[in-house]
Scaffold this motif. Structure first.
Motif, PDB file in Angstrom:
ATOM      1  N   GLY A  65       3.571  -6.273 -14.159  1.00 26.21           N
ATOM      2  CA  GLY A  65       2.277  -5.822 -13.662  1.00 26.21           C
ATOM      3  C   GLY A  65       2.206  -5.865 -12.152  1.00 26.21           C
ATOM      4  N   MET A  66       2.716  -6.936 -11.544  1.00 22.98           N
ATOM      5  CA  MET A  66       2.703  -7.044 -10.086  1.00 22.98           C
ATOM      6  C   MET A  66       3.607  -5.992  -9.449  1.00 22.98           C
ATOM      7  N   PHE A  67       4.745  -5.722 -10.076  1.00 21.02           N
ATOM      8  CA  PHE A  67       5.645  -4.682  -9.572  1.00 21.02           C
ATOM      9  C   PHE A  67       4.965  -3.322  -9.606  1.00 21.02           C
ATOM     10  N   LEU A  68       4.249  -3.020 -10.681  1.00 20.32           N
ATOM     11  CA  LEU A  68       3.558  -1.735 -10.772  1.00 20.32           C
ATOM     12  C   LEU A  68       2.468  -1.613  -9.709  1.00 20.32           C
ATOM     13  N   LEU A  69       1.769  -2.702  -9.425  1.00 20.97           N
ATOM     14  CA  LEU A  69       0.738  -2.670  -8.382  1.00 20.97           C
ATOM     15  C   LEU A  69       1.350  -2.452  -6.999  1.00 20.97           C
ATOM     16  N   ILE A  70       2.463  -3.114  -6.717  1.00 26.42           N
ATOM     17  CA  ILE A  70       3.137  -2.936  -5.431  1.00 26.42           C
ATOM     18  C   ILE A  70       3.706  -1.525  -5.325  1.00 26.42           C
ATOM     19  N   LEU A  71       4.239  -1.000  -6.426  1.00 26.74           N
ATOM     20  CA  LEU A  71       4.742   0.371  -6.442  1.00 26.74           C
ATOM     21  C   LEU A  71       3.618   1.368  -6.171  1.00 26.74           C
ATOM     22  N   ALA A  72       2.443   1.111  -6.729  1.00 31.64           N
ATOM     23  CA  ALA A  72       1.297   1.990  -6.493  1.00 31.64           C
ATOM     24  C   ALA A  72       0.911   2.005  -5.021  1.00 31.64           C
ATOM     25  N   ILE A  73       0.941   0.847  -4.377  1.00 33.06           N
ATOM     26  CA  ILE A  73       0.628   0.785  -2.945  1.00 33.06           C
ATOM     27  C   ILE A  73       1.628   1.622  -2.148  1.00 33.06           C
ATOM     28  N   GLY A  74       2.905   1.447  -2.453  1.00 36.17           N
ATOM     29  CA  GLY A  74       3.934   2.196  -1.740  1.00 36.17           C
ATOM     30  C   GLY A  74       3.824   3.697  -1.952  1.00 36.17           C
ATOM     31  N   LEU A  75       3.531   4.111  -3.175  1.00 37.94           N
ATOM     32  CA  LEU A  75       3.409   5.539  -3.450  1.00 37.94           C
ATOM     33  C   LEU A  75       2.199   6.155  -2.762  1.00 37.94           C
ATOM     34  N   ILE A  76       1.095   5.428  -2.710  1.00 38.34           N
ATOM     35  CA  ILE A  76      -0.093   5.946  -2.021  1.00 38.34           C
ATOM     36  C   ILE A  76       0.173   6.091  -0.527  1.00 38.34           C
ATOM     37  N   VAL A  77       0.802   5.086   0.076  1.00 41.80           N
ATOM     38  CA  VAL A  77       1.129   5.171   1.499  1.00 41.80           C
ATOM     39  C   VAL A  77       2.078   6.344   1.748  1.00 41.80           C
ATOM     40  N   LEU A  78       3.072   6.504   0.887  1.00 45.69           N
ATOM     41  CA  LEU A  78       4.021   7.606   1.029  1.00 45.69           C
ATOM     42  C   LEU A  78       3.316   8.955   0.926  1.00 45.69           C
TER      43      LEU A  78
END
Length: 65
Positions: free
Chosen positions: A14-27
């Motif tokens: 779950g934490m990995f998915l949240l961090i991935l979401a942050i990175g994808l939004i910034v990208l």
């Protein structure tokens, strides 16, 4: 494998998915434009919802023995 260890690994997912979401939004907001940015943003929101639901499940499931 005990239930406690399994819940820990699920929370890490779950934490990995949240961090991935942050990175994808910034990208998508800084580097991408057009339809590709919309696809990446959609994937980011899917990761955000899935990660949030996983963390919510882990928190609400309570302590394990």
């Amino acid at each position: 494998m005990s239930v406690s260890m399994l819940m820990m690994y699920i929370s890490f997912l779950g934490m990995f998915l949240l961090i991935l979401a942050i990175g994808l939004i910034v990208l998508s907001r800084t580097k991408l434009k057009g339809w590709l940015a919309r696809i990446v943003t959609f994937l980011a929101y899917i990761c955000l919802i899935a990660g949030g639901l996983i963390i919510l499940y882990v928190v609400l499931s309570g302590p394990t023995r």
